[in-house]
Design an enzyme around this catalytic site. Structure first.
Site, PDB file in Angstrom:
ATOM      1  N   HIS A  65      79.047  12.859  12.876  1.00  0.00           N
ATOM      2  CA  HIS A  65      77.661  13.643  13.410  1.00  0.00           C
ATOM      3  C   HIS A  65      77.934  15.246  13.047  1.00  0.00           C
ATOM      4  O   HIS A  65      78.728  16.163  13.509  1.00  0.00           O
ATOM      5  CB  HIS A  65      77.676  13.535  14.640  1.00  0.00           C
ATOM      6  CG  HIS A  65      76.584  14.232  15.664  1.00  0.00           C
ATOM      7  ND1 HIS A  65      75.790  13.310  16.043  1.00  0.00           N
ATOM      8  CD2 HIS A  65      76.406  15.300  15.898  1.00  0.00           C
ATOM      9  CE1 HIS A  65      74.768  13.795  16.664  1.00  0.00           C
ATOM     10  NE2 HIS A  65      75.014  15.432  16.583  1.00  0.00           N
ATOM     11  N   HIS A  67      75.229  18.730  11.716  1.00  0.00           N
ATOM     12  CA  HIS A  67      73.739  19.074  11.529  1.00  0.00           C
ATOM     13  C   HIS A  67      73.870  20.411  10.401  1.00  0.00           C
ATOM     14  O   HIS A  67      74.240  21.526  10.639  1.00  0.00           O
ATOM     15  CB  HIS A  67      73.029  19.696  12.515  1.00  0.00           C
ATOM     16  CG  HIS A  67      73.170  18.992  13.911  1.00  0.00           C
ATOM     17  ND1 HIS A  67      71.842  18.342  14.272  1.00  0.00           N
ATOM     18  CD2 HIS A  67      73.985  18.372  14.744  1.00  0.00           C
ATOM     19  CE1 HIS A  67      71.958  17.562  15.427  1.00  0.00           C
ATOM     20  NE2 HIS A  67      73.311  17.754  15.822  1.00  0.00           N
ATOM     21  N   GLU A 145      65.762  12.612  11.833  1.00  0.00           N
ATOM     22  CA  GLU A 145      65.311  12.703  13.246  1.00  0.00           C
ATOM     23  C   GLU A 145      64.049  12.726  13.513  1.00  0.00           C
ATOM     24  O   GLU A 145      63.098  13.536  12.822  1.00  0.00           O
ATOM     25  CB  GLU A 145      65.767  14.170  13.595  1.00  0.00           C
ATOM     26  CG  GLU A 145      65.806  14.619  15.074  1.00  0.00           C
ATOM     27  CD  GLU A 145      66.298  15.799  15.402  1.00  0.00           C
ATOM     28  OE1 GLU A 145      67.423  15.778  16.002  1.00  0.00           O
ATOM     29  OE2 GLU A 145      65.690  16.881  14.840  1.00  0.00           O
ATOM     30  N   SER A 149      57.915  15.286  22.745  1.00  0.00           N
ATOM     31  CA  SER A 149      57.620  14.511  24.048  1.00  0.00           C
ATOM     32  C   SER A 149      56.283  14.662  24.405  1.00  0.00           C
ATOM     33  O   SER A 149      56.085  13.887  25.599  1.00  0.00           O
ATOM     34  CB  SER A 149      58.751  15.551  25.096  1.00  0.00           C
ATOM     35  OG  SER A 149      58.441  16.788  25.182  1.00  0.00           O
ATOM     36  N   HIS A 183      66.223  12.067  18.494  1.00  0.00           N
ATOM     37  CA  HIS A 183      67.040  13.043  19.051  1.00  0.00           C
ATOM     38  C   HIS A 183      67.596  13.024  20.412  1.00  0.00           C
ATOM     39  O   HIS A 183      69.053  12.918  20.369  1.00  0.00           O
ATOM     40  CB  HIS A 183      66.052  14.318  19.458  1.00  0.00           C
ATOM     41  CG  HIS A 183      66.843  15.522  19.656  1.00  0.00           C
ATOM     42  ND1 HIS A 183      66.377  15.964  20.856  1.00  0.00           N
ATOM     43  CD2 HIS A 183      67.644  16.140  19.257  1.00  0.00           C
ATOM     44  CE1 HIS A 183      67.522  17.175  21.152  1.00  0.00           C
ATOM     45  NE2 HIS A 183      68.149  17.185  20.175  1.00  0.00           N
ATOM     46  N   HIS A 210      71.567  11.713  20.825  1.00  0.00           N
ATOM     47  CA  HIS A 210      72.226  12.569  21.574  1.00  0.00           C
ATOM     48  C   HIS A 210      71.873  11.854  22.914  1.00  0.00           C
ATOM     49  O   HIS A 210      70.759  11.666  23.266  1.00  0.00           O
ATOM     50  CB  HIS A 210      71.799  13.703  21.466  1.00  0.00           C
ATOM     51  CG  HIS A 210      72.004  14.900  20.219  1.00  0.00           C
ATOM     52  ND1 HIS A 210      70.997  14.804  19.350  1.00  0.00           N
ATOM     53  CD2 HIS A 210      73.097  15.296  19.778  1.00  0.00           C
ATOM     54  CE1 HIS A 210      71.478  15.442  18.448  1.00  0.00           C
ATOM     55  NE2 HIS A 210      72.805  15.810  18.555  1.00  0.00           N
ATOM     56  N   GLU A 213      74.138  14.620  27.247  1.00  0.00           N
ATOM     57  CA  GLU A 213      75.029  15.681  26.834  1.00  0.00           C
ATOM     58  C   GLU A 213      75.409  16.678  28.072  1.00  0.00           C
ATOM     59  O   GLU A 213      76.478  17.210  27.967  1.00  0.00           O
ATOM     60  CB  GLU A 213      74.524  16.148  25.791  1.00  0.00           C
ATOM     61  CG  GLU A 213      75.085  17.269  25.107  1.00  0.00           C
ATOM     62  CD  GLU A 213      74.414  17.969  23.889  1.00  0.00           C
ATOM     63  OE1 GLU A 213      73.449  17.728  23.567  1.00  0.00           O
ATOM     64  OE2 GLU A 213      75.072  18.813  23.244  1.00  0.00           O
ATOM     65  N   ASP A 309      79.580  18.263  15.105  1.00  0.00           N
ATOM     66  CA  ASP A 309      78.169  18.601  15.089  1.00  0.00           C
ATOM     67  C   ASP A 309      78.035  19.788  14.097  1.00  0.00           C
ATOM     68  O   ASP A 309      78.868  19.906  13.390  1.00  0.00           O
ATOM     69  CB  ASP A 309      78.308  19.294  16.751  1.00  0.00           C
ATOM     70  CG  ASP A 309      76.829  18.795  17.485  1.00  0.00           C
ATOM     71  OD1 ASP A 309      76.050  18.389  16.771  1.00  0.00           O
ATOM     72  OD2 ASP A 309      76.812  18.865  18.665  1.00  0.00           O
TER      73      ASP A 309
HETATM   74  O1  MCF Z   1      74.161  18.108  19.001  1.00  0.00           O
HETATM   75  C1  MCF Z   1      73.909  19.345  19.357  1.00  0.00           C
HETATM   76  C2  MCF Z   1      73.449  19.646  20.808  1.00  0.00           C
HETATM   77  N1  MCF Z   1      72.520  18.591  21.184  1.00  0.00           N
HETATM   78  C3  MCF Z   1      71.196  18.522  20.661  1.00  0.00           C
HETATM   79  N2  MCF Z   1      70.871  18.887  19.307  1.00  0.00           N
HETATM   80  C4  MCF Z   1      71.494  19.532  18.483  1.00  0.00           C
HETATM   81  C5  MCF Z   1      72.635  19.770  18.356  1.00  0.00           C
HETATM   82  N3  MCF Z   1      72.996  20.462  17.388  1.00  0.00           N
HETATM   83  C6  MCF Z   1      71.770  20.487  16.813  1.00  0.00           C
HETATM   84  N4  MCF Z   1      70.921  20.096  17.365  1.00  0.00           N
HETATM   85  C7  MCF Z   1      69.411  19.994  16.824  1.00  0.00           C
HETATM   86  C8  MCF Z   1      68.825  18.907  17.039  1.00  0.00           C
HETATM   87  O2  MCF Z   1      69.006  17.754  16.056  1.00  0.00           O
HETATM   88  O3  MCF Z   1      68.644  21.018  17.432  1.00  0.00           O
HETATM   89  C9  MCF Z   1      67.524  20.684  17.643  1.00  0.00           C
HETATM   90  C10 MCF Z   1      67.115  19.414  17.080  1.00  0.00           C
HETATM   91  O4  MCF Z   1      66.429  19.162  15.693  1.00  0.00           O
HETATM   92  C11 MCF Z   1      67.063  20.804  18.975  1.00  0.00           C
HETATM   93  S1  MCF Z   1      65.904  20.494  19.701  1.00  0.00           S
HETATM   94  C12 MCF Z   1      64.290  21.283  18.941  1.00  0.00           C
HETATM   95 FE    FE Z   2      74.242  17.077  17.447  1.00  0.00          FE
END
Ligand code: MCF
Ligand code: FE
Length: 405
Positions: A65, A67, A145, A149, A183, A210, A213, A309
């Site tokens: 995992h 990003h 992704e 909502s 997401h 996710h 969390e 992450d």
């Molecule tokens: O895992 C972490 C924390 N939880 C959620 N989202 C994300 C994380 N790191 C990056 N993200 C990204 C997610 O994929 O942040 C955005 C999304 O695209 C947040 S929602 C606009």
């Molecule tokens: Fe993440």
């Protein structure tokens, strides 16, 4: 064909063993055999011998995992409270992903490779990393992704996702597997979830999400109160929880799913063998105050894997750094046992979750191997000492080829 020789070999798999006086024979992209040097030379006379001397050969890591699109973040995003962090990535995420993103992503990929990572599960928000990843030596499962909502925007959000997903599919190859990320329960409308999960089921795709969390997420799903109310007002006029935690989880009953974080999951007995939990220890510390309950995960035999992450919630993508942080996070667990369990999660667990044929030094598995400096210690402590002292691989083989980093 090559015969790889080192002082020690960690076999990996569910119960890793330490072998001495052994060699790994690789042919093209696969492991052919694990045998003694004498036997290997006798059997494979034409093979090239690579003697790594005082080294340890181990299965390379699977980082389930990450990003990469947010790799340019250093100190822009707010840490310490999940809702504040979420607000900051909504405000700044787009900018971060564009700002020098290519250079930052290449550096991030390099730091993954340097630490011995051979495969990743990449969560793709925008699809900006496809080309760079397809050109990299990494094995990639690319989770497109889906998110949104707002009911009125559901159709538009679905079209956006489908366009991104189609593009991802055009990169499909032996080392690049398209997959889907929902997401989270607070950000994916049930109409979107249903559409995405139907595609996943039809095409037998992996799914990542996710899940539970933060405390705020748990509270929101329980009774629609807490910090999420204000956050979600940015997207809908009268935000209401779209699921409870069990209802959201139930949608994935028949789907191969990686549930990321799970810090506020109270019942791990409901996880199925085709489910797994992705642990991101540093991210959990930076965005919240509670750690994943590993004791319960082990008690319920839930398949565990490890993710860094992104640099959006981490200070490093070096996988040894992540393992060290996890080791220090779970201070109530036996140190040596935890070190081994984390190593298993980082190799075999990740491979099982991402369905990559690696994470173990065994005949027939992919030749995805890392070579590290050996440490003088009892074999029963080797994995622990490696987690404490290692930062870089001396060599990394992916699909039987040496990687440059
Ligand atoms: O895992 C972490 C924390 N939880 C959620 N989202 C994300 C994380 N790191 C990056 N993200 C990204 C997610 O994929 O942040 C955005 C999304 O695209 C947040 S929602 C606009
Ligand atoms: Fe993440």
């Amino acid at each position: 064909m090559e015969i790889l020789k080192a002082k020690k070999i960690i076999t990996g798999g569910e119960n890793p063993k330490i072998l001495r006086n052994s060699c790994v024979v690789i042919e093209s992209d696969k492991i052919l055999e694990i045998t003694s040097e004498k036997e290997a030379q006798k059997e494979f006379k034409e093979a090239k011998i690579c003697d790594f001397g005082e080294s340890v050969i181990a299965p390379a890591f699977v980082n389930t995992h990450v990003h990469l699109e947010f790799s340019s973040n250093v100190s822009t995003l707010k840490y310490g409270d999940f809702i504040k962090w979420l607000g900051s990535i909504v405000d700044k995420g787009g900018e971060l992903a564009k700002m020098d993103a290519k250079k930052a992503m290449n550096e991030a990929i390099n730091s993954l490779l340097k630490s011995g990572v051979c495969a990743i599960g990449e969560i793709s928000s925008f699809g900006l990393e496809l080309e760079i990843l397809a050109a990299s030596p990494l094995k990639v499962v690319l989770f497109s992704e889906i998110l949104g909502s707002n009911e009125q925007m559901a159709q538009q959000n679905l079209q956006n996702f489908l366009a991104k997903f189609e593009k991802t599919k055009s990169y499909k190859s032996k080392n690049f597997t398209p997959a889907i990320s929902l997401h989270s329960p607070y950000s994916v409308h049930p109409k979107l979830a249903k559409a995405a999960l139907e595609i996943a089921k039809k095409d037998d795709l992996l799914v990542s999400t996710h899940f539970l969390e933060s405390k705020a997420e748990k509270q929101w799903l329980e009774d629609g109160s807490g910090g999420f109310k204000k956050h979600l007002l940015r997207f809908s006029q009268d935000p209401k929880p779209m699921y409870d935690a069990n209802g959201y989880f139930a949608m994935f009953r028949e789907i191969n799913t990686l549930f990321t974080h799970c810090v506020y999951v109270s019942d791990f007995a409901k996880f199925k063998p085709h489910h797994s939990v992705t642990h991101c220890a540093v991210s959990n510390r930076l965005l919240g105050k509670k750690a994943l309950n590993l004791k319960e995960i082990f008690k319920n035999n839930v398949s565990l894997n490890i993710g860094t992450d992104g640099l959006s919630s981490n200070i490093s993508l070096n996988f040894w750094h992540e393992l060290r942080a996890a080791l220090f996070t779970h201070a109530s667990l036996d140190l040596n046992e935890l070190a081994t369990r984390l190593f298993v999660a980082a190799t075999h667990g990740g491979a099982r979750a991402l369905r990559t044929n690696n994470g173990e030094i065994k005949a027939g598995r992919a030749a995805d191997l890392a070579v590290y400096n050996d440490l003088e210690c009892d074999d029963s402590e080797l994995i622990l000492q490696l987690i404490l002292h290692t930062n870089e691989a001396k060599k990394l083989y992916i699909g039987g080829k040496i990687c440059k980093f």
